[in-house]
Design a protein around this motif. Structure first.
Motif, mmCIF file in Angstrom:
data_model
loop_
_atom_site.group_PDB
_atom_site.id
_atom_site.type_symbol
_atom_site.label_atom_id
_atom_site.label_comp_id
_atom_site.label_asym_id
_atom_site.label_seq_id
_atom_site.Cartn_x
_atom_site.Cartn_y
_atom_site.Cartn_z
ATOM 1 N N PRO A 112 0.818 -1.220 0.000
ATOM 2 C CA PRO A 112 0.000 0.000 0.000
ATOM 3 C C PRO A 112 0.852 1.271 0.000
ATOM 4 N N GLU A 113 1.964 1.259 0.735
ATOM 5 C CA GLU A 113 2.837 2.424 0.798
ATOM 6 C C GLU A 113 3.516 2.692 -0.544
ATOM 7 N N THR A 114 4.007 1.647 -1.187
ATOM 8 C CA THR A 114 4.659 1.807 -2.488
ATOM 9 C C THR A 114 3.650 2.227 -3.555
ATOM 10 N N PHE A 115 2.455 1.675 -3.504
ATOM 11 C CA PHE A 115 1.373 2.072 -4.409
ATOM 12 C C PHE A 115 1.115 3.574 -4.267
ATOM 13 N N TYR A 116 1.018 4.018 -3.029
ATOM 14 C CA TYR A 116 0.796 5.435 -2.736
ATOM 15 C C TYR A 116 1.945 6.293 -3.265
ATOM 16 N N GLU A 117 3.159 5.918 -2.945
ATOM 17 C CA GLU A 117 4.325 6.703 -3.353
ATOM 18 C C GLU A 117 4.479 6.747 -4.872
ATOM 19 N N THR A 118 4.164 5.656 -5.532
ATOM 20 C CA THR A 118 4.318 5.562 -6.979
ATOM 21 C C THR A 118 3.288 6.397 -7.728
ATOM 22 N N TYR A 119 2.032 6.368 -7.295
ATOM 23 C CA TYR A 119 0.954 6.961 -8.081
ATOM 24 C C TYR A 119 0.291 8.199 -7.476
ATOM 25 N N PHE A 120 0.396 8.413 -6.172
ATOM 26 C CA PHE A 120 -0.435 9.446 -5.561
ATOM 27 C C PHE A 120 0.295 10.493 -4.717
ATOM 28 N N VAL A 167 -8.964 3.434 0.218
ATOM 29 C CA VAL A 167 -9.702 3.101 -1.010
ATOM 30 C C VAL A 167 -9.252 1.740 -1.528
ATOM 31 N N ARG A 168 -7.949 1.520 -1.575
ATOM 32 C CA ARG A 168 -7.450 0.224 -2.064
ATOM 33 C C ARG A 168 -7.935 -0.913 -1.176
ATOM 34 N N ASP A 169 -7.942 -0.708 0.134
ATOM 35 C CA ASP A 169 -8.417 -1.723 1.062
ATOM 36 C C ASP A 169 -9.900 -2.030 0.834
ATOM 37 N N VAL A 170 -10.700 -1.000 0.653
ATOM 38 C CA VAL A 170 -12.128 -1.206 0.388
ATOM 39 C C VAL A 170 -12.317 -1.987 -0.911
ATOM 40 N N LEU A 171 -11.592 -1.609 -1.948
ATOM 41 C CA LEU A 171 -11.713 -2.315 -3.228
ATOM 42 C C LEU A 171 -11.327 -3.779 -3.081
ATOM 43 N N GLU A 172 -10.212 -4.050 -2.415
ATOM 44 C CA GLU A 172 -9.779 -5.442 -2.226
ATOM 45 C C GLU A 172 -10.810 -6.244 -1.450
ATOM 46 N N SER A 226 -22.923 -8.694 -9.681
ATOM 47 C CA SER A 226 -23.663 -7.547 -10.204
ATOM 48 C C SER A 226 -23.899 -6.454 -9.168
ATOM 49 N N MET A 227 -23.760 -6.769 -7.897
ATOM 50 C CA MET A 227 -23.959 -5.773 -6.843
ATOM 51 C C MET A 227 -22.637 -5.213 -6.306
ATOM 52 N N ALA A 228 -21.527 -5.643 -6.854
ATOM 53 C CA ALA A 228 -20.223 -5.226 -6.333
ATOM 54 C C ALA A 228 -20.036 -3.717 -6.396
ATOM 55 N N ASP A 229 -20.488 -3.077 -7.449
ATOM 56 C CA ASP A 229 -20.306 -1.632 -7.553
ATOM 57 C C ASP A 229 -21.060 -0.894 -6.453
ATOM 58 N N VAL A 230 -22.265 -1.347 -6.147
ATOM 59 C CA VAL A 230 -23.055 -0.753 -5.068
ATOM 60 C C VAL A 230 -22.380 -1.012 -3.726
ATOM 61 N N GLU A 231 -21.874 -2.219 -3.537
ATOM 62 C CA GLU A 231 -21.202 -2.573 -2.293
ATOM 63 C C GLU A 231 -19.923 -1.759 -2.103
ATOM 64 N N VAL A 232 -19.202 -1.481 -3.179
ATOM 65 C CA VAL A 232 -17.993 -0.665 -3.096
ATOM 66 C C VAL A 232 -18.353 0.746 -2.640
ATOM 67 N N VAL A 233 -19.376 1.333 -3.253
ATOM 68 C CA VAL A 233 -19.788 2.693 -2.886
ATOM 69 C C VAL A 233 -20.234 2.737 -1.428
ATOM 70 N N CYS A 234 -21.058 1.786 -1.023
ATOM 71 C CA CYS A 234 -21.520 1.755 0.376
ATOM 72 C C CYS A 234 -20.354 1.604 1.348
ATOM 73 N N ALA A 235 -19.403 0.756 1.007
ATOM 74 C CA ALA A 235 -18.244 0.544 1.880
ATOM 75 C C ALA A 235 -17.370 1.800 1.950
ATOM 76 N N LEU A 236 -17.216 2.501 0.835
ATOM 77 C CA LEU A 236 -16.457 3.760 0.845
ATOM 78 C C LEU A 236 -17.160 4.798 1.717
ATOM 79 N N GLU A 237 -18.474 4.881 1.578
ATOM 80 C CA GLU A 237 -19.237 5.830 2.391
ATOM 81 C C GLU A 237 -19.091 5.525 3.878
ATOM 82 N N GLU A 238 -19.165 4.260 4.217
ATOM 83 C CA GLU A 238 -19.052 3.863 5.620
ATOM 84 C C GLU A 238 -17.634 4.087 6.155
ATOM 85 N N ARG A 239 -16.651 3.686 5.401
ATOM 86 C CA ARG A 239 -15.252 3.784 5.839
ATOM 87 C C ARG A 239 -14.830 5.236 6.061
#
Length: 128
Positions: free
Chosen positions: A28-36, A49-54, A82-95
């Motif tokens: 996660p740290e290298t991902f962050y340093e490389t891209y963000f 965000v990466r944790d929620v997606l995983e 088919s519900m993964a996109d909704v679950e991702v959004v809900c998890a991001l909102e909660e997190r």
């Protein structure tokens, strides 16, 4: 386990492997340093965000890049759940204790789009 379930799991693993083939696994740290880091996003948002997606996609996303697009090269995730996109959004909102509108969710295609949206919604400041 029924044959169809095993076959679906095999197909899913194969699609994931094909999507990330030839890419280096990043912490996660290298991902962050490389891209963000240079874009001013905070580590807490990027790693979160990466944790929620995983978690929501039940996949190892250590080979993810900022330009990966859930409407293009990673769209196969939605065909497996088919519900993964909704679950991702809900998890991001909660997190992150935020609200994401349907329009905002529909317009966030890439990993960077999602990180940027969450960053904007949280107001958390990144490193200079």
């Amino acid at each position: 386990m029924p044959t169809s379930v095993r076959l679906d799991a095999w197909r899913r693993r194969r699609r994931i492997e094909r999507a990330f083939q030839g890419r280096e696994s990043l912490t996660p740290e290298t991902f962050y340093e490389t891209y963000f880091l240079k874009k001013g996003f905070p580590l807490s948002v990027v790693a979160g965000v990466r944790d929620v997606l995983e978690t929501q996609l039940s996949a190892d996303l250590s080979r993810l890049v900022d330009t990966d697009d859930f409407s293009k090269n990673l769209s196969f995730f939605w065909s497996f759940d088919s519900m993964a996109d909704v679950e991702v959004v809900c998890a991001l909102e909660e997190r992150f204790h935020i609200e994401i509108s349907d329009d905002e969710a529909l317009n966030a295609h890439t990993v960077e789009d999602i990180v940027s949206l969450v960053h904007k919604k949280t107001g958390v400041q990144g490193q200079p």
